[in-house]
Design a protein around this motif. Structure first.
Motif, PDB file in Angstrom:
ATOM      1  N   LEU A  93       3.086 -22.537   7.744  1.00  0.00           N
ATOM      2  CA  LEU A  93       3.004 -23.911   8.257  1.00  0.00           C
ATOM      3  C   LEU A  93       4.299 -24.336   8.933  1.00  0.00           C
ATOM      4  N   ALA A  94       5.441 -23.908   8.388  1.00  0.00           N
ATOM      5  CA  ALA A  94       6.716 -24.239   9.018  1.00  0.00           C
ATOM      6  C   ALA A  94       6.801 -23.634  10.416  1.00  0.00           C
ATOM      7  N   GLN A  95       6.344 -22.402  10.559  1.00  0.00           N
ATOM      8  CA  GLN A  95       6.346 -21.774  11.880  1.00  0.00           C
ATOM      9  C   GLN A  95       5.350 -22.463  12.807  1.00  0.00           C
ATOM     10  N   ALA A  96       4.211 -22.874  12.260  1.00  0.00           N
ATOM     11  CA  ALA A  96       3.217 -23.559  13.082  1.00  0.00           C
ATOM     12  C   ALA A  96       3.756 -24.888  13.601  1.00  0.00           C
ATOM     13  N   ARG A  97       4.428 -25.634  12.738  1.00  0.00           N
ATOM     14  CA  ARG A  97       4.956 -26.935  13.182  1.00  0.00           C
ATOM     15  C   ARG A  97       6.038 -26.763  14.245  1.00  0.00           C
ATOM     16  N   GLU A  98       6.777 -25.654  14.178  1.00  0.00           N
ATOM     17  CA  GLU A  98       7.788 -25.403  15.201  1.00  0.00           C
ATOM     18  C   GLU A  98       7.139 -25.125  16.549  1.00  0.00           C
ATOM     19  N   GLY A  99       5.993 -24.442  16.545  1.00  0.00           N
ATOM     20  CA  GLY A  99       5.254 -24.204  17.778  1.00  0.00           C
ATOM     21  C   GLY A  99       5.945 -23.265  18.745  1.00  0.00           C
ATOM     22  N   ARG A 100       6.667 -22.304  18.254  1.00  0.00           N
ATOM     23  CA  ARG A 100       7.380 -21.352  19.113  1.00  0.00           C
ATOM     24  C   ARG A 100       6.706 -19.977  19.013  1.00  0.00           C
ATOM     25  N   TYR A 101       6.389 -19.404  20.203  1.00  0.00           N
ATOM     26  CA  TYR A 101       5.685 -18.133  20.243  1.00  0.00           C
ATOM     27  C   TYR A 101       6.250 -17.267  21.374  1.00  0.00           C
ATOM     28  N   PRO A 102       6.070 -15.934  21.281  1.00  0.00           N
ATOM     29  CA  PRO A 102       6.504 -15.065  22.386  1.00  0.00           C
ATOM     30  C   PRO A 102       5.780 -15.436  23.679  1.00  0.00           C
ATOM     31  N   ALA A 103       6.480 -15.363  24.793  1.00  0.00           N
ATOM     32  CA  ALA A 103       5.892 -15.775  26.066  1.00  0.00           C
ATOM     33  C   ALA A 103       4.642 -14.970  26.396  1.00  0.00           C
ATOM     34  N   GLY A 104       4.604 -13.700  25.998  1.00  0.00           N
ATOM     35  CA  GLY A 104       3.447 -12.881  26.305  1.00  0.00           C
ATOM     36  C   GLY A 104       2.185 -13.281  25.576  1.00  0.00           C
ATOM     37  N   SER A 105       2.310 -14.103  24.537  1.00  0.00           N
ATOM     38  CA  SER A 105       1.136 -14.470  23.753  1.00  0.00           C
ATOM     39  C   SER A 105       0.246 -15.486  24.447  1.00  0.00           C
ATOM     40  N   ILE A 106       0.676 -16.075  25.562  1.00  0.00           N
ATOM     41  CA  ILE A 106      -0.133 -17.101  26.228  1.00  0.00           C
ATOM     42  C   ILE A 106      -0.689 -16.596  27.552  1.00  0.00           C
ATOM     43  N   HIS A 107      -0.771 -15.266  27.710  1.00  0.00           N
ATOM     44  CA  HIS A 107      -1.237 -14.747  28.995  1.00  0.00           C
ATOM     45  C   HIS A 107      -2.673 -15.155  29.290  1.00  0.00           C
ATOM     46  N   GLY A 108      -3.471 -15.464  28.258  1.00  0.00           N
ATOM     47  CA  GLY A 108      -4.861 -15.854  28.473  1.00  0.00           C
ATOM     48  C   GLY A 108      -5.066 -17.336  28.697  1.00  0.00           C
ATOM     49  N   VAL A 109      -4.010 -18.139  28.626  1.00  0.00           N
ATOM     50  CA  VAL A 109      -4.139 -19.586  28.818  1.00  0.00           C
ATOM     51  C   VAL A 109      -4.219 -19.885  30.310  1.00  0.00           C
ATOM     52  N   PRO A 110      -5.217 -20.659  30.757  1.00  0.00           N
ATOM     53  CA  PRO A 110      -5.296 -20.996  32.182  1.00  0.00           C
ATOM     54  C   PRO A 110      -4.012 -21.656  32.666  1.00  0.00           C
ATOM     55  N   ALA A 111      -3.630 -21.362  33.900  1.00  0.00           N
ATOM     56  CA  ALA A 111      -2.358 -21.850  34.438  1.00  0.00           C
ATOM     57  C   ALA A 111      -2.301 -23.369  34.440  1.00  0.00           C
ATOM     58  N   HIS A 112      -3.419 -24.050  34.748  1.00  0.00           N
ATOM     59  CA  HIS A 112      -3.387 -25.515  34.821  1.00  0.00           C
ATOM     60  C   HIS A 112      -3.203 -26.146  33.443  1.00  0.00           C
ATOM     61  N   VAL A 113      -3.539 -25.390  32.372  1.00  0.00           N
ATOM     62  CA  VAL A 113      -3.306 -25.881  31.012  1.00  0.00           C
ATOM     63  C   VAL A 113      -1.884 -25.547  30.567  1.00  0.00           C
ATOM     64  N   ALA A 114      -1.430 -24.335  30.865  1.00  0.00           N
ATOM     65  CA  ALA A 114      -0.097 -23.913  30.446  1.00  0.00           C
ATOM     66  C   ALA A 114       0.989 -24.823  31.007  1.00  0.00           C
ATOM     67  N   ARG A 115       0.751 -25.430  32.170  1.00  0.00           N
ATOM     68  CA  ARG A 115       1.787 -26.281  32.786  1.00  0.00           C
ATOM     69  C   ARG A 115       2.132 -27.476  31.918  1.00  0.00           C
ATOM     70  N   TRP A 116       1.120 -28.060  31.229  1.00  0.00           N
ATOM     71  CA  TRP A 116       1.421 -29.232  30.401  1.00  0.00           C
ATOM     72  C   TRP A 116       1.437 -28.907  28.904  1.00  0.00           C
ATOM     73  N   ALA A 117       1.075 -27.672  28.532  1.00  0.00           N
ATOM     74  CA  ALA A 117       0.982 -27.329  27.118  1.00  0.00           C
ATOM     75  C   ALA A 117       2.204 -26.602  26.582  1.00  0.00           C
ATOM     76  N   PHE A 118       3.002 -25.965  27.464  1.00  0.00           N
ATOM     77  CA  PHE A 118       4.125 -25.152  27.005  1.00  0.00           C
ATOM     78  C   PHE A 118       5.381 -25.425  27.827  1.00  0.00           C
ATOM     79  N   ASP A 119       6.512 -25.293  27.150  1.00  0.00           N
ATOM     80  CA  ASP A 119       7.823 -25.289  27.803  1.00  0.00           C
ATOM     81  C   ASP A 119       8.449 -23.920  27.557  1.00  0.00           C
ATOM     82  N   ALA A 120       9.056 -23.355  28.598  1.00  0.00           N
ATOM     83  CA  ALA A 120       9.701 -22.052  28.463  1.00  0.00           C
ATOM     84  C   ALA A 120      11.096 -22.222  27.890  1.00  0.00           C
ATOM     85  N   GLU A 121      11.432 -21.367  26.912  1.00  0.00           N
ATOM     86  CA  GLU A 121      12.770 -21.340  26.321  1.00  0.00           C
ATOM     87  C   GLU A 121      13.167 -19.894  26.108  1.00  0.00           C
ATOM     88  N   GLY A 122      13.910 -19.333  27.055  1.00  0.00           N
ATOM     89  CA  GLY A 122      14.309 -17.935  26.973  1.00  0.00           C
ATOM     90  C   GLY A 122      13.101 -17.027  27.064  1.00  0.00           C
TER      91      GLY A 122
END
Length: 306
Positions: free
Chosen positions: A45-74
């Protein structure tokens, strides 16, 4: 629209649900939605609340959703505050805790495999009572139950089985026709008694019953990563959890990713809660660090010998 992700692990499913709802049910049309996500692991749950994941894990997210759903950090991506505000993470134990109510959709996917058959039925009945009339309960593709709570209708799809609670004014479904009984057949005639002169066989004396052969521990070996590695690990763990004394041998495991670690951690937590703690055989220093870093040992017990 209220959705419950039961057994949410590190939050991927819960955030995906929030993104899908936001994309499909725009607020300008009056829709409001909330995702409640529960898990028994405070570490997850602590990891879930942080909401940080490897960038490669969102390759299936549509681009128009990823723009407002994720921020890149490294090399990672972080779920935006907008999406995190749609999800409420809470501690919950499906074995001992109370179940929340009033959901249009309840997802409990790939969780029942960790329970015995009786516990599966109890959990599914309690989950069903959390669904409002007209709502749905979703299970994993490979998860099946012998029967359902009265009032839940199974709907088979290509991606698994949904269970729907009908609305109060919906007509009841007709009962399936009874299975015809097989035709009765006359028993075969009894064999005639052998003549008195026939030799009699000496009675066979039963010896002591041999003890049951020990069940060899299941093995996770080689390199387990990605969907294929997780599927292999899930299959092995599901078989192990049906044993009274579950044991998994990791002595030949060279590498496992976070997905496999989550499966092992959940199995360790569930078996410990049921009073039959998982025993893990491991010797390599790297494997031992892996088990402790992901919170698998404890609650699982560590052993160097089978």
């Amino acid at each position: 629209m209220r959705v419950w992700s039961a057994g949410c692990a590190t939050g991927e499913e819960a955030y995906t649900l929030a993104m899908m709802l936001e994309d499909a049910l725009p607020t300008e049309r009056g829709w409001r939605h909330q995702v409640v996500a529960t898990d028994m692991s405070e570490r997850a749950l602590a990891q879930a609340r942080e909401g940080r994941y490897p960038a490669g894990s969102i390759h299936g997210v549509p681009a128009h959703v990823a723009r407002w759903a994720f921020d890149a950090e490294g090399e990672d991506v972080v779920v935006t505050l907008r999406v995190r505000g749609m999800v409420r993470f809470e501690h919950g134990n499906l074995l001992t805790g109370s179940y929340p109510r009033g959901f249009d959709l309840v997802l409990c996917r790939n969780v029942l495999i960790y329970f015995d058959r009786a516990t599966q039925q109890e959990v599914i009945e309690r989950l069903g009572r959390s669904v409002v009339p007209g709502g749905y309960l979703a299970l994993g593709y490979a998860e099946r139950i012998d029967s359902t709570e009265p009032g839940l209708h199974p709907i088979r799809t290509e991606d698994g089985v949904l269970y729907r609670r009908p609305l109060p004014d919906e007509p009841a479904r007709p009962a399936p026709p009874p299975t015809p009984e097989p035709p009765r057949t006359e028993p075969p005639p009894r064999a005639e008694r052998a003549p008195a002169s026939a030799p009699r066989r000496a009675p066979v004396r039963a010896g002591p019953t041999p003890p049951p052969a020990p069940v060899p521990p299941a093995r996770l070996e080689g390199e387990l990563d990605g969907p294929e590695g997780e599927a292999r690990a899930r299959e092995v763990i599901a078989c192990v959890l049906h044993h009274a004394h579950p044991v998994i041998d990791l002595s030949a495991l060279r590498y496992a990713d976070d997905g496999v670690a989550r499966l092992l951690a959940r199995a360790a937590s569930v078996t410990a809660a049921e009073g039959r703690p998982l025993r893990i055989i491991a010797r390599a220093p790297g494997t031992l660090r892996f088990l402790r870093r992901h919170g698998i040992v404890p609650p699982a017990a560590l052993s160097e010998e089978a």
